[in-house]
Design a protein around this motif. Sequence first.
Motif, PDB file in Angstrom:
ATOM      1  N   LEU A   1       0.888  -1.329   0.101  1.00 28.60           N
ATOM      2  CA  LEU A   1       0.034   0.084   0.106  1.00 28.60           C
ATOM      3  C   LEU A   1       0.827   1.410  -0.342  1.00 28.60           C
ATOM      4  CD1 LEU A   1      -3.050  -0.774   2.305  1.00 28.60           C
ATOM      5  CD2 LEU A   1      -2.675  -1.458  -0.049  1.00 28.60           C
ATOM      6  N   ARG A   2       2.080   1.193   0.714  1.00 22.90           N
ATOM      7  CA  ARG A   2       2.908   2.555   0.657  1.00 22.90           C
ATOM      8  C   ARG A   2       3.565   2.674  -0.721  1.00 22.90           C
ATOM      9  NH1 ARG A   2       6.884   3.551   5.396  1.00 22.90           N
ATOM     10  NH2 ARG A   2       7.503   4.982   3.943  1.00 22.90           N
ATOM     11  N   GLY A   3       3.762   1.784  -1.553  1.00 19.53           N
ATOM     12  CA  GLY A   3       4.093   1.789  -3.108  1.00 19.53           C
ATOM     13  C   GLY A   3       2.964   2.230  -3.903  1.00 19.53           C
ATOM     14  N   ALA A   4       1.711   1.553  -3.551  1.00 22.02           N
ATOM     15  CA  ALA A   4       0.660   2.270  -4.049  1.00 22.02           C
ATOM     16  C   ALA A   4       0.457   3.703  -3.837  1.00 22.02           C
ATOM     17  CB  ALA A   4      -0.651   1.360  -3.726  1.00 22.02           C
ATOM     18  N   ASP A   5       0.586   4.283  -2.657  1.00 14.94           N
ATOM     19  CA  ASP A   5       0.550   5.421  -2.282  1.00 14.94           C
ATOM     20  C   ASP A   5       1.465   6.442  -2.989  1.00 14.94           C
ATOM     21  OD1 ASP A   5      -1.591   5.269  -0.596  1.00 14.94           O
ATOM     22  OD2 ASP A   5      -0.410   5.026   1.172  1.00 14.94           O
ATOM     23  N   ALA A   6       2.619   6.002  -3.038  1.00 19.76           N
ATOM     24  CA  ALA A   6       3.586   6.671  -3.932  1.00 19.76           C
ATOM     25  C   ALA A   6       3.215   6.859  -5.426  1.00 19.76           C
ATOM     26  CB  ALA A   6       4.901   5.810  -4.018  1.00 19.76           C
ATOM     27  N   VAL A   7       2.516   5.866  -6.025  1.00 19.03           N
ATOM     28  CA  VAL A   7       2.446   6.179  -7.417  1.00 19.03           C
ATOM     29  C   VAL A   7       1.114   7.345  -7.480  1.00 19.03           C
ATOM     30  CG1 VAL A   7       1.149   4.927  -9.389  1.00 19.03           C
ATOM     31  CG2 VAL A   7       2.772   3.582  -7.841  1.00 19.03           C
ATOM     32  N   VAL A   8       0.233   7.263  -6.355  1.00 17.99           N
ATOM     33  CA  VAL A   8      -1.150   7.978  -6.508  1.00 17.99           C
ATOM     34  C   VAL A   8      -0.647   9.275  -6.135  1.00 17.99           C
ATOM     35  CG1 VAL A   8      -3.238   8.751  -5.149  1.00 17.99           C
ATOM     36  CG2 VAL A   8      -2.724   6.286  -5.755  1.00 17.99           C
ATOM     37  N   ALA A   9       0.366   9.492  -5.335  1.00 17.52           N
ATOM     38  CA  ALA A   9       0.958  10.837  -5.070  1.00 17.52           C
ATOM     39  C   ALA A   9       1.639  11.505  -6.076  1.00 17.52           C
ATOM     40  CB  ALA A   9       2.121  10.774  -3.849  1.00 17.52           C
ATOM     41  N   GLU A  10       2.142  10.501  -6.892  1.00 12.60           N
ATOM     42  CA  GLU A  10       3.223  11.106  -7.953  1.00 12.60           C
ATOM     43  C   GLU A  10       1.989  11.547  -9.048  1.00 12.60           C
ATOM     44  OE1 GLU A  10       4.186  11.515 -12.049  1.00 12.60           O
ATOM     45  OE2 GLU A  10       2.885   9.823 -11.560  1.00 12.60           O
ATOM     46  N   ALA A  11       0.668  10.995  -9.159  1.00 11.05           N
ATOM     47  CA  ALA A  11      -0.230  11.469  -9.912  1.00 11.05           C
ATOM     48  C   ALA A  11      -0.948  12.541  -9.497  1.00 11.05           C
ATOM     49  CB  ALA A  11      -1.193  10.453 -10.308  1.00 11.05           C
ATOM     50  N   ALA A  12      -1.064  12.622  -8.309  1.00 12.57           N
ATOM     51  CA  ALA A  12      -1.804  13.871  -7.646  1.00 12.57           C
ATOM     52  C   ALA A  12      -0.906  15.212  -8.005  1.00 12.57           C
ATOM     53  CB  ALA A  12      -1.932  13.787  -6.030  1.00 12.57           C
ATOM     54  N   GLY A  13       0.321  15.017  -8.121  1.00  5.98           N
ATOM     55  CA  GLY A  13       1.153  15.884  -8.489  1.00  5.98           C
ATOM     56  C   GLY A  13       1.144  16.628  -9.734  1.00  5.98           C
ATOM     57  N   ARG A  14       0.474  16.041 -10.396  1.00  7.44           N
ATOM     58  CA  ARG A  14       0.582  16.469 -11.985  1.00  7.44           C
ATOM     59  C   ARG A  14      -1.064  16.576 -12.526  1.00  7.44           C
ATOM     60  NH1 ARG A  14       0.355  11.818 -15.257  1.00  7.44           N
ATOM     61  NH2 ARG A  14       0.808   9.998 -13.929  1.00  7.44           N
ATOM     62  N   LEU A  15      -2.023  15.835 -11.790  1.00  7.49           N
ATOM     63  CA  LEU A  15      -3.162  15.886 -12.264  1.00  7.49           C
ATOM     64  C   LEU A  15      -4.096  16.357 -10.947  1.00  7.49           C
ATOM     65  CD1 LEU A  15      -3.421  12.223 -13.231  1.00  7.49           C
ATOM     66  CD2 LEU A  15      -3.446  14.210 -14.791  1.00  7.49           C
ATOM     67  N   GLY A  16      -5.166  17.109 -11.388  1.00  8.32           N
ATOM     68  CA  GLY A  16      -6.404  17.513 -10.350  1.00  8.32           C
ATOM     69  C   GLY A  16      -7.064  16.321 -10.097  1.00  8.32           C
ATOM     70  N   PRO A  17      -7.970  16.610  -9.128  1.00  4.43           N
ATOM     71  CA  PRO A  17      -8.937  15.494  -8.503  1.00  4.43           C
ATOM     72  C   PRO A  17      -9.599  14.828  -9.660  1.00  4.43           C
ATOM     73  CG  PRO A  17      -9.441  17.755  -7.747  1.00  4.43           C
ATOM     74  CD  PRO A  17      -8.289  17.985  -8.419  1.00  4.43           C
ATOM     75  N   ALA A  18      -9.941  15.644 -10.560  1.00  9.68           N
ATOM     76  CA  ALA A  18     -11.086  14.827 -11.725  1.00  9.68           C
ATOM     77  C   ALA A  18      -9.997  14.220 -12.688  1.00  9.68           C
ATOM     78  CB  ALA A  18     -11.647  16.042 -12.727  1.00  9.68           C
ATOM     79  N   GLY A  19      -8.794  14.513 -12.888  1.00  7.89           N
ATOM     80  CA  GLY A  19      -7.709  13.684 -13.720  1.00  7.89           C
ATOM     81  C   GLY A  19      -7.424  12.442 -12.862  1.00  7.89           C
ATOM     82  N   GLN A  20      -7.227  12.719 -11.619  1.00  7.55           N
ATOM     83  CA  GLN A  20      -6.538  11.573 -10.693  1.00  7.55           C
ATOM     84  C   GLN A  20      -7.780  10.470 -10.979  1.00  7.55           C
ATOM     85  OE1 GLN A  20      -5.453  12.183  -6.583  1.00  7.55           O
ATOM     86  NE2 GLN A  20      -5.277  14.148  -7.164  1.00  7.55           N
ATOM     87  N   ALA A  21      -9.040  10.930 -10.732  1.00  6.42           N
ATOM     88  CA  ALA A  21     -10.192  10.046 -10.977  1.00  6.42           C
ATOM     89  C   ALA A  21     -10.166   9.193 -12.371  1.00  6.42           C
ATOM     90  CB  ALA A  21     -11.264  10.478 -10.330  1.00  6.42           C
ATOM     91  N   SER A  22     -10.029  10.091 -13.440  1.00  2.00           N
ATOM     92  CA  SER A  22     -10.610   9.635 -14.497  1.00  2.00           C
ATOM     93  C   SER A  22      -9.428   8.950 -15.314  1.00  2.00           C
ATOM     94  CB  SER A  22     -11.276  10.474 -15.504  1.00  2.00           C
ATOM     95  OG  SER A  22     -10.508  11.808 -15.793  1.00  2.00           O
ATOM     96  N   GLU A  23      -8.106   9.574 -14.783  1.00  2.00           N
ATOM     97  CA  GLU A  23      -6.995   8.993 -15.514  1.00  2.00           C
ATOM     98  C   GLU A  23      -6.241   7.784 -14.796  1.00  2.00           C
ATOM     99  OE1 GLU A  23      -4.626  11.805 -17.485  1.00  2.00           O
ATOM    100  OE2 GLU A  23      -6.257  13.004 -17.816  1.00  2.00           O
ATOM    101  N   LEU A  24      -6.456   7.748 -13.529  1.00  2.00           N
ATOM    102  CA  LEU A  24      -5.832   6.695 -12.683  1.00  2.00           C
ATOM    103  C   LEU A  24      -6.661   5.905 -11.977  1.00  2.00           C
ATOM    104  CD1 LEU A  24      -2.618   5.617 -11.806  1.00  2.00           C
ATOM    105  CD2 LEU A  24      -3.275   7.285 -10.029  1.00  2.00           C
ATOM    106  N   LEU A  25      -7.283   6.303 -10.898  1.00  2.00           N
ATOM    107  CA  LEU A  25      -8.026   5.434 -10.174  1.00  2.00           C
ATOM    108  C   LEU A  25      -9.395   4.717 -10.698  1.00  2.00           C
ATOM    109  CD1 LEU A  25      -8.367   7.984  -7.246  1.00  2.00           C
ATOM    110  CD2 LEU A  25      -6.644   6.150  -7.597  1.00  2.00           C
ATOM    111  N   GLY A  26     -10.026   5.385 -11.745  1.00  2.00           N
ATOM    112  CA  GLY A  26     -10.982   4.630 -12.260  1.00  2.00           C
ATOM    113  C   GLY A  26     -10.536   3.425 -13.240  1.00  2.00           C
ATOM    114  N   PRO A  27      -9.546   3.830 -14.204  1.00  2.00           N
ATOM    115  CA  PRO A  27      -8.994   2.909 -15.021  1.00  2.00           C
ATOM    116  C   PRO A  27      -8.505   1.734 -14.123  1.00  2.00           C
ATOM    117  CG  PRO A  27      -8.415   5.076 -15.792  1.00  2.00           C
ATOM    118  CD  PRO A  27      -9.002   5.277 -14.561  1.00  2.00           C
ATOM    119  N   ALA A  28      -7.591   2.075 -13.194  1.00  2.00           N
ATOM    120  CA  ALA A  28      -7.034   1.068 -12.130  1.00  2.00           C
ATOM    121  C   ALA A  28      -7.933  -0.051 -11.637  1.00  2.00           C
ATOM    122  CB  ALA A  28      -6.361   1.845 -11.030  1.00  2.00           C
ATOM    123  N   LEU A  29      -9.384   0.610 -11.310  1.00  2.00           N
ATOM    124  CA  LEU A  29     -10.411  -0.310 -10.835  1.00  2.00           C
ATOM    125  C   LEU A  29     -10.684  -1.324 -12.057  1.00  2.00           C
ATOM    126  CD1 LEU A  29     -12.025   0.151  -8.200  1.00  2.00           C
ATOM    127  CD2 LEU A  29     -13.726   1.455  -9.323  1.00  2.00           C
TER     128      LEU A  29
END
Length: 314
Positions: free
Chosen positions: A119-147
């Motif tokens: 989960l720490r590794g996962a957090d690092a990937v999410v944190a990196e995405a959060a640094g370059r994407l807004g909340p809408a981008g994080q959801a539609s480009e990372l979290l939704g597709p990961a699901l």
Amino acid sequence: MEGQTGGVDESAVGHGYTIAAVSKLTGVSCHALRAWERRYAFPVPHRSPTGHRRYDAGQVGVLQAIVRRLQEGEAIGTVMAELRSGELPLPPEPPPEGAAFAVPQSIAALVDRLLEGDLRGADAVVAEAAGRLGPAGQASELLGPALIEVGERWFRRRCDVHQEHCATEYLRTKLHGLVDAARHANTTPTRTILLGTVQGDRHEGGLLMLGLMLELAAVRALILGPDLPARELRDAVRRWHPAALGLSFVLSRNVNKRFRELAEIREVPVFVGGRSILNYQGLARRHGLIPLAGPAFEVVGPMLDELDRREHAG
Ligand code: B12
């Protein structure tokens, strides 16, 4: 039948195989492919931006395995039951390089970490995405597709149920976090919309994504969660007088029955969306429902425009 690609438009492969191409590759008619999708929930294609079915190489491989069993004289219902129970011998997963859908690196990295229980590794990937994407981008480009990728890996037996559950739980928690933050920032919402899924449908990813996009658009999203009988939805509308009701259809079971029940809710506009709606837009309209096909970030605008139009019309 394997490796037989003659006559298939290779240009289609970069975006997935069309239904006609899959039919050519497997010998299964287009009609049967659509009927199996409805009846057995396989093969469920991705959709092109214009809503056309697009299948990936893995699905073609599974279909070829199904066809082999049918040629041995087995009935389709039995073969589909074998597929669900894991008894059907499947071909090896096609290599990711040049595959119909190469999963973008950060999605694959996140899913890999989650399936390792890291989960720490996962957090690092999410944190990196959060640094370059807004909340809408994080959801539609990372979290939704990961699901979706987690579900696909489980389906292809590349992970076990406990790994899938752990990953899905993590991704839903992250989506909830984004919704919560957007809600706190949305201090003067212009209207309220109730969101849910109908009885029997336990998929809540679409609800969270839509809820997030609505909160970011200054709308209060009251997320009622999944699997609600129409009676509860109607009572919620009468209690809270929202501007609209939004329902996510992921499963395509009992759609007719659910639409008939929803047609009874006449107090507010009822929007229906989600991956199953593409096939039922005409039916939805005939029941007085408003179908909106497409990803949440694209359909929120038309949804709010429609509400404005209705409010102005009186
Ligand atoms: C996660 C998941 C699950 C989880 C759900 C966990 C949870 N709490 O949500 C669990 C493990 C419980 C599950 C169970 C099942 N699942 Co499932 N699941 C998925 C998976 C992998 C992801 C779904 C998801 O969250 N997608 C992410 C969201 C964000 O995408 P979306 O729904 O398309 O929504 C977007 C848009 O459509 C739009 N939108 C969505 N709703 C709305 C609503 C409105 C009003 C608007 C405007 C827009 C809008 O916005 C969203 C974001 O852009 C999909 C695979 C896939 N390819 O989608 C299968 C999938 C949906 N499941 C499927 C199946 C068959 C099942 C089971 C029957 C499996 C089984 N044999 O038990 C059960 C049924 C459970 C039930 N009764 O509902 C099939 C459905 C086929 C069909 N059409 O009927 C799929 C497609 C898998 C497959 N490839 O076959 N599943």
